[in-house]
Design an enzyme around this catalytic site. Sequence first.
Site, PDB file in Angstrom:
ATOM      1  N   ASP A 178       0.688  14.590 -12.489  1.00 27.89           N
ATOM      2  CA  ASP A 178       0.956  13.164 -12.351  1.00 27.89           C
ATOM      3  C   ASP A 178      -0.325  12.376 -12.639  1.00 27.89           C
ATOM      4  O   ASP A 178      -1.060  12.009 -11.724  1.00 27.89           O
ATOM      5  CB  ASP A 178       1.435  12.917 -10.913  1.00 27.89           C
ATOM      6  CG  ASP A 178       2.260  11.659 -10.792  1.00 27.89           C
ATOM      7  OD1 ASP A 178       2.442  10.962 -11.799  1.00 27.89           O
ATOM      8  OD2 ASP A 178       2.730  11.372  -9.678  1.00 27.89           O
ATOM      9  N   ASP A 193      -3.193   2.804   3.116  1.00 29.19           N
ATOM     10  CA  ASP A 193      -4.055   2.108   2.152  1.00 29.19           C
ATOM     11  C   ASP A 193      -4.674   0.872   2.782  1.00 29.19           C
ATOM     12  O   ASP A 193      -5.824   0.530   2.514  1.00 29.19           O
ATOM     13  CB  ASP A 193      -3.261   1.618   0.924  1.00 29.19           C
ATOM     14  CG  ASP A 193      -2.428   2.678   0.272  1.00 29.19           C
ATOM     15  OD1 ASP A 193      -2.877   3.829   0.236  1.00 29.19           O
ATOM     16  OD2 ASP A 193      -1.330   2.346  -0.200  1.00 29.19           O
ATOM     17  N   GLU A 212      12.140   7.108  -4.256  1.00 28.35           N
ATOM     18  CA  GLU A 212      11.403   7.320  -5.510  1.00 28.35           C
ATOM     19  C   GLU A 212      11.495   8.788  -5.929  1.00 28.35           C
ATOM     20  O   GLU A 212      10.908   9.652  -5.285  1.00 28.35           O
ATOM     21  CB  GLU A 212       9.941   6.917  -5.344  1.00 28.35           C
ATOM     22  CG  GLU A 212       9.143   7.074  -6.625  1.00 28.35           C
ATOM     23  CD  GLU A 212       7.769   6.445  -6.531  1.00 28.35           C
ATOM     24  OE1 GLU A 212       6.844   6.957  -7.186  1.00 28.35           O
ATOM     25  OE2 GLU A 212       7.617   5.442  -5.799  1.00 28.35           O
ATOM     26  N   HIS A 251       0.897   1.421   0.709  1.00 28.26           N
ATOM     27  CA  HIS A 251       1.185   2.399   1.753  1.00 28.26           C
ATOM     28  C   HIS A 251       0.454   1.931   3.016  1.00 28.26           C
ATOM     29  O   HIS A 251      -0.592   1.285   2.934  1.00 28.26           O
ATOM     30  CB  HIS A 251       0.630   3.787   1.412  1.00 28.26           C
ATOM     31  CG  HIS A 251       1.188   4.411   0.183  1.00 28.26           C
ATOM     32  ND1 HIS A 251       0.695   4.139  -1.069  1.00 28.26           N
ATOM     33  CD2 HIS A 251       2.169   5.331   0.013  1.00 28.26           C
ATOM     34  CE1 HIS A 251       1.356   4.857  -1.965  1.00 28.26           C
ATOM     35  NE2 HIS A 251       2.251   5.592  -1.341  1.00 28.26           N
ATOM     36  N   ASP A 303       1.823   1.459 -10.598  1.00 29.84           N
ATOM     37  CA  ASP A 303       1.387   2.657  -9.872  1.00 29.84           C
ATOM     38  C   ASP A 303       0.551   3.483 -10.849  1.00 29.84           C
ATOM     39  O   ASP A 303       0.954   4.551 -11.305  1.00 29.84           O
ATOM     40  CB  ASP A 303       2.603   3.434  -9.380  1.00 29.84           C
ATOM     41  CG  ASP A 303       2.225   4.637  -8.537  1.00 29.84           C
ATOM     42  OD1 ASP A 303       1.034   4.785  -8.220  1.00 29.84           O
ATOM     43  OD2 ASP A 303       3.110   5.443  -8.215  1.00 29.84           O
ATOM     44  N   ASP A 307       8.170   1.862 -11.051  1.00 31.00           N
ATOM     45  CA  ASP A 307       6.728   2.107 -11.070  1.00 31.00           C
ATOM     46  C   ASP A 307       6.306   2.292 -12.516  1.00 31.00           C
ATOM     47  O   ASP A 307       6.707   3.263 -13.173  1.00 31.00           O
ATOM     48  CB  ASP A 307       6.378   3.353 -10.249  1.00 31.00           C
ATOM     49  CG  ASP A 307       6.159   3.036  -8.780  1.00 31.00           C
ATOM     50  OD1 ASP A 307       6.426   1.890  -8.380  1.00 31.00           O
ATOM     51  OD2 ASP A 307       5.733   3.933  -8.032  1.00 31.00           O
TER      52      ASP A 307
END
Length: 438
Positions: free
Chosen positions: A308, A105, A233, A102, A340, A297
């Site tokens: 999650d 990040d 996604e 991202h 991920d 992912d």
Amino acid sequence: MSNTYFPKIDKIEYEGPDSDNLMAFSYYDENRKIAGKTMKEHLRFAVAYWHTFFNENGDPFGPGTIEYPWHKSSDPMENAKHRVDAAFEFITKLGVPYYCFHDRDIAPEGSSVSESEKNLHEIVKLLKAQQEETGVKLLWGTANVFSHPRYMNGASTNPDFDVVCQAGAQVKAALDATVELGGANYVFWGGREGYMHLFNTRMRRELDHMGTFLRAARDYGRKIGFEGNFLIEPKPMEPTKQQYDFDSATVIGFLREQDLLDDFKLNVEANHATLASHSFAHDLTVAAENGLLGSIDANRGDNQNGWDTDYFPTDLYDAAEAMIVVLENGGIAPGGLNFDAKIRRNSTDLEDLFHAHIGGIDTFARGLIMADSIINDPLYKELRDDRYASFDSGKGKEYENGSVTLENLRDLAEEKGEPAKRSGKQELLENLFNRHIR
């Protein structure tokens, strides 16, 4: 490439299932050929920049438990530069070909759009130099348009146009970075693209706004030379109560309605599928059978936890079922398998990052071996084909071709009488699956 952050760890090599070296691969032999391609070509592993180098094991109930040596400065940009060195040292020692990020990040947000763009551009130069030195490539980039408080009501679906402008600026910069770094794909994860309550929501308007935003991003990406797939996604919930990208089927319906099928595919995540009450293989199959499986992912959830958790994958059944879908799809390139996933809150040693990735890589390598073995078992194909044999000829074939009316069905039912029961052979298929565990 530095040798600063993991000096005691050498390059991870394949040593086979009989090795007792826990810092080696037992099943992932990148040069082993399966179904005409090497494991490296099939699996296309990627390291997730956010979980591996940025997440410090915090959760909703407490702060992080791991202290990264690349986060020692009080200057966020200095930390971002150290993160680049740590990331490429880790990725090259692990020996995988790709990474994903991202925008936030890799570079901190500034006090203005221009400052944020300047920060991102500076770090992109460092990433590009590392890519050229190491041969590691970018699988995909994306923009974090969900964490900042401005996105509390969504990004592209936000009811405030000023917020949509901010999201557009971020996505433009992230696309610029992805193209500069040769990214093979670009992902949209709508972390807050949904609603909390219908009473203050105009759903139709928000969905159309999301379509408009995606078309604008697509047009800009193509204009600057991006030739890869745009990926959506799916995720059903968390943090938004009702996500507009709930699961593969929902996303495909949205893309079809918004006339985006030519440019967009799906990035399917295991944990998101289970949160939607599907199996991982189910959402992969829905995407694949619509010709829209773009990337994966690779992680897993916790069946006792309704959120999650993003654990590293260790379930051989999940991996094998997923790889059956991938093999029957003809592969996932230019997508790949992105981890991920994050280490557990009580995993606090840097070497735990290696153990987690080694386990995930071996799980999918073993799943690939099993999947190829199952697909090539004549009984597997025979059992599936036999269930549909009545549609391969005669009136069944005519029905598939659309030439049998409802009246015809009625007359055939009268003529044929009560159908004989046909077993689905579920237990036999499950036993067959187990026979191929290697």
